[in-house]
Design an enzyme around this catalytic site. Structure first.
Site, PDB file in Angstrom:
ATOM      1  N   HIS A 255       0.817  -1.220  -0.013  1.00 37.32           N
ATOM      2  CA  HIS A 255      -0.153  -0.026  -0.121  1.00 37.32           C
ATOM      3  C   HIS A 255       0.899   1.058  -0.082  1.00 37.32           C
ATOM      4  CE1 HIS A 255      -3.082  -2.822   0.783  1.00 37.32           C
ATOM      5  NE2 HIS A 255      -3.995  -1.818   0.421  1.00 37.32           N
ATOM      6  N   SER A 277      -7.420  -0.141  -2.526  1.00 33.09           N
ATOM      7  CA  SER A 277      -6.634  -0.639  -1.360  1.00 33.09           C
ATOM      8  C   SER A 277      -7.447  -1.893  -1.033  1.00 33.09           C
ATOM      9  CB  SER A 277      -6.504   0.453  -0.273  1.00 33.09           C
ATOM     10  OG  SER A 277      -8.007   0.180   0.645  1.00 33.09           O
ATOM     11  N   ASP A 278      -6.733  -2.712  -0.273  1.00 29.50           N
ATOM     12  CA  ASP A 278      -7.480  -3.847   0.462  1.00 29.50           C
ATOM     13  C   ASP A 278      -8.087  -3.503   1.600  1.00 29.50           C
ATOM     14  OD1 ASP A 278      -8.672  -6.376   0.898  1.00 29.50           O
ATOM     15  OD2 ASP A 278      -7.123  -7.551   0.710  1.00 29.50           O
ATOM     16  N   TYR A 279      -8.840  -4.037   2.317  1.00 26.07           N
ATOM     17  CA  TYR A 279     -10.029  -3.581   3.441  1.00 26.07           C
ATOM     18  C   TYR A 279      -8.886  -3.152   4.618  1.00 26.07           C
ATOM     19  CZ  TYR A 279     -13.900  -4.145   6.507  1.00 26.07           C
ATOM     20  OH  TYR A 279     -14.976  -4.040   7.274  1.00 26.07           O
ATOM     21  N   GLY A 281      -6.351  -1.488   4.227  1.00 28.05           N
ATOM     22  CA  GLY A 281      -4.882  -1.586   3.919  1.00 28.05           C
ATOM     23  C   GLY A 281      -4.218  -0.429   4.156  1.00 28.05           C
TER      24      GLY A 281
END
Ligand code: BGC
Length: 734
Positions: A255, A277-279, A281
């Site tokens: 990230h 982004s991931d959760y 992140g």
């Protein structure tokens, strides 16, 4: 040796975009306030389908203020279209919303888990599966899916191995393309197309010790040769978005990884879609300890090219101040906003924000007979016959008494596997139900669970042994629970959980013909079964049509032809074990003590990559190359003839591997370069032609630039990665 920095490019290098698109995006951007810009990058936390009224009201207010660009997990026409109306009619600029959801292997009609789908070696069927997912999801208000997962995975301890296409880069590329095409359809603007997301960028599967989210430390070579290519293939296939991964690589969390996101992905490959982004992140950059506070986390993520902040709420809350304080150039925000607006433009949302608002489709497009048919086809194509001694399978439908035993025989939820979308247990045909439906009235089907999936309790085994004693044939339904693989579901053992092995061996002693069926999301080390049970069928988690598909295979209405997309180890200590390994200076040899092997167990896998049997048999011959010598930029045709030598029609997965025999950098012992699943009648032969190009022969040289080196190459062809015909050719110097 010094590493060449990744890509070296930092500026965004977009493909020449459509000029109408650019004009539209620029004029909109010019009218946006800083808060509205950051709003487009915000995917707010806590507002999905299950949110209480208070959070929903707060979310609605944010949408009105133009502070939300997309939602996660909100679905259903009523809810999404109400929100869409508020965004379009009540926010100042009326920018429509994206609705993201994890449609991984189906929405309501759940297909086999992705690892199982990959085992079909049938990209056409896999594309169809993704298409059905898109049709159902869009009928429920979704316009963006967080799939396909294209992470190469060589460590079966890692729970997310279930979500990808296994250990092989080439197979991963083919499946990535199939799924992107399936989700996005021919035209992203079509109401039944969803924006696809290749995830998780990158090397998420390289987590140390198989622990999800864990540290990754790999060479640039491994990154470029093993982990990056499926993403590149997805980009070339036009994937609209990419998700960053939770891991770091060599000290840089993804990230905050500008060199890989802005450098390789955007700079080298020209990806001009959106990066999400991931959760949480973005927030997790603080846990990685490369950001002291949310402002620094947000700044680093945006500068690295992470456009959308999934639920950290940092871009919305902390970035306006950061920009105004001169900590983050507004140009960086603008670039991210452009990419979000472009995604919306490409979906046709500005022309028709209500493209997914036809409530009648929710019913008519859900769990239709066609969708179920496609799921059944995909499920039976994904099943892999691991062993079939004495041809216990297929069973005759005339068998008088059949014993169906095991904790997975009548467990509908397990059949759906992890990330099962909106799949419901009540939609599932269990193995027991499928078998009962397939046999005639004269066949008595006895059932005993024997044991639970993961318990030490052995009290049910006696009953299982008793019904096995009454039966003419026994089917064992064994494996893992649906939540023993998938996100965060890692294991240090690859054995069958609980006392299932004990159950299997007790039943085996009945002396009746026994076939074991496995339901699992990762390779299992099933040595005792391999030694003692005559027939073993790998069924993965097959989805809603599990029972019917399984019965098709067990009774021979369908001849299985799935192949392992990942090596099955003998025990967890062999991990990582994969076919495309290096030769080493001391390749393992039985008679040589000082060679690369173990004292306590063979170095060989239990079942190799590409392995899978059939109810018929195939012979390979006449491996022919069109030329013995080719220049480095030349092409070569490889022909091989395969013949169905048995008494039944069936599919065969013809596999083509290649080795660079001597190179300036060590190369894998073989690499898959092509495959084709063909259907052959009994006695029928077919000659297949594969074309090898410079792309297939090349690797990254010492300077990390692709190169084809002169010298000898070996081509391998066969029905798995081990038993192959071989032929050699030479690449000549120019
Ligand atoms: C997973 C992603 C998923 C996201 C949204 C995360 O925990 O890593 O794969 O897309 O959640 O549900």
């Amino acid at each position: 040796m010094a590493l060449v920095p990744f890509g070296g490019l930092t500026a965004e290098a977009t493909k020449p975009s459509d000029s109408a698109e650019t004009a539209f995006v620029e004029s909109l951007l010019a009218r946006m306030t800083l808060e509205e810009k950051l709003g487009q990058l915000n995917q707010p936390p806590g507002i999905g389908n299950d949110t209480g009224p208070k959070a929903k009201a707060a979310g609605t207010e944010q949408v009105r203020k133009g502070q939300v660009g997309s939602f996660l997990g909100m679905q259903g026409v009523k809810l999404t279209c109400d929100m869409q109306r508020i965004a379009v009619k009540e926010s100042r600029l009326g920018i429509p919303l994206l609705f993201g959801f994890d449609v991984i292997h189906g929405y309501r009609t759940v297909f086999p888990v992705p690892l199982g789908e990959a085992a079909s070696f049938n990209p056409v069927a896999v594309e169809k599966a993704a298409r059905v997912g898109a049709v159902e999801a869009t009928a429920h208000g979704i316009n963006w899916t967080y799939a396909p997962m294209v992470d190469v995975a060589r460590d079966p301890r890692w729970g997310r191995v279930v979500e990808g296409s296994g250990e092989d880069t080439y197979l991963g590329e083919v499946m990535a393309v199939a799924r992107v095409h399936g989700f996005q359809g021919k035209d992203l603007r079509a109401a039944d197309s969803v924006l696809a997301t290749a995830k998780h960028f990158v090397a998420y599967g390289g987590a140390e010790a198989g622990r999800d989210y864990n540290t990754v430390d790999i060479s640039e070579r491994t990154l470029r040769e093993v982990y990056l290519p499926p993403f590149h293939a997805a980009v070339d296939a036009g994937v609209g978005s990419i998700m960053a991964s939770f891991n770091e690589i060599a000290g840089v969390p993804m990230h905050a990884n500008g060199p890989l996101i802005n450098g390789v992905l955007r700079g080298e490959w020209g990806f001009d879609g959106v990066l999400v982004s991931d959760y949480t992140g973005v927030m997790e950059l603080m846990n990685h300890r490369i950001a002291a506070d949310p402002t620094e986390a947000g700044r680093r993520a945006l500068e690295a090219g992470v456009d959308i902040d999934m639920v950290s709420d940092i871009y919305r809350k902390d970035m306006p101040k950061a920009v105004r304080a001169g900590k983050l150039p507004v140009a960086t925000v603008d670039d991210a906003v452009r990419r979000v607006l472009r995604a919306k433009y490409r979906l046709g949302l500005f022309d028709n924000p209500y493209r997914n608002c036809d409530e009648s489709l929710e019913k008519s497009q859900t769990l239709t007979a066609d969708h179920r048919d496609a799921a059944r086809t995909m499920a039976r194509e994904s099943m892999v016959l691991l062993k079939n001694k004495g041809n216990v399978l297929p069973l005759s439908k005339q068998v008088r008494t059949l014993a169906v035993i095991g904790p997975l025989a009548d467990n509908p939820r397990a059949m759906l596997g992890s990330w099962a979308g909106m799949g419901r247990p009540e939609d599932v045909v269990t193995p027991l139900a499928g078998i009962r439906a397939a046999v005639g009235p004269e066949t008595k089907v006895l059932y005993a669970r024997g044991t639970d999936i993961n318990t030490a309790d052995t009290t049910g085994i006696a009953e299982a042994v008793r019904i096995a004693g009454q039966a003419d044939a026994v089917l064992l339904m064994l494996g893992e629970a649906e939540d023993m693989s998938g996100e965060a579901n890692n294991r240090t053992s690859l054995d069958l959980p609980g006392v299932q092995e004990q159950l299997a061996l007790a039943v085996q002693k009945s002396g009746k013909p026994v076939a074991a069926v496995l339901f699992n999301g990762r390779p299992l080390s099933i040595n005792s079964l391999q030694e003692q049970v005559p027939s073993i069928l790998e069924a993965w988690f097959p989805g809603v049509e599990a029972g019917h598909a399984l019965a098709d295979v067990l009774f021979g209405d369908y001849n299985p032809a799935g192949r392992l997309p990942i090596t099955f180890p003998r025990n967890v200590g062999q991990v990582p074990i994969y076919y495309a390994h290096k030769n080493t200076g001391r390749p393992p040899r039985e008679e040589e003590r000082y060679s690369s092997k173990y004292l306590d167990v063979s170095w060989k896998p239990l079942y190799a990559f590409g392995h899978g049997l059939s109810y018929t048999s195939f012979r390979y011959d006449a491996l022919r190359l069109s030329r013995k010598k080719i220049p480095a930029d030349g092409t070569l045709q490889v022909e091989v003839t395969v013949t169905n030598t048995g008494a039944r029609a069936g599919d065969e997965v013809v596999q083509l591997y290649l080795r660079d025999d001597v190179a300036s950098i060590t190369r894998p012992v073989k690499q898959l370069r092509g495959f084709r699943r063909v259907h052959l009648q009994a006695g029928q032969s077919q000659t297949l032609t594969f074309t090898l190009t410079a792309n297939d022969l090349s690797f990254y040289g010492a300077d990390m630039k692709p190169i084809v080196e002169p010298g000898s190459f070996t081509v391998f062809a066969g029905g798995n990665s081990v038993d192959n015909l071989e032929a050699k050719f030479e690449v000549t110097a120019r």
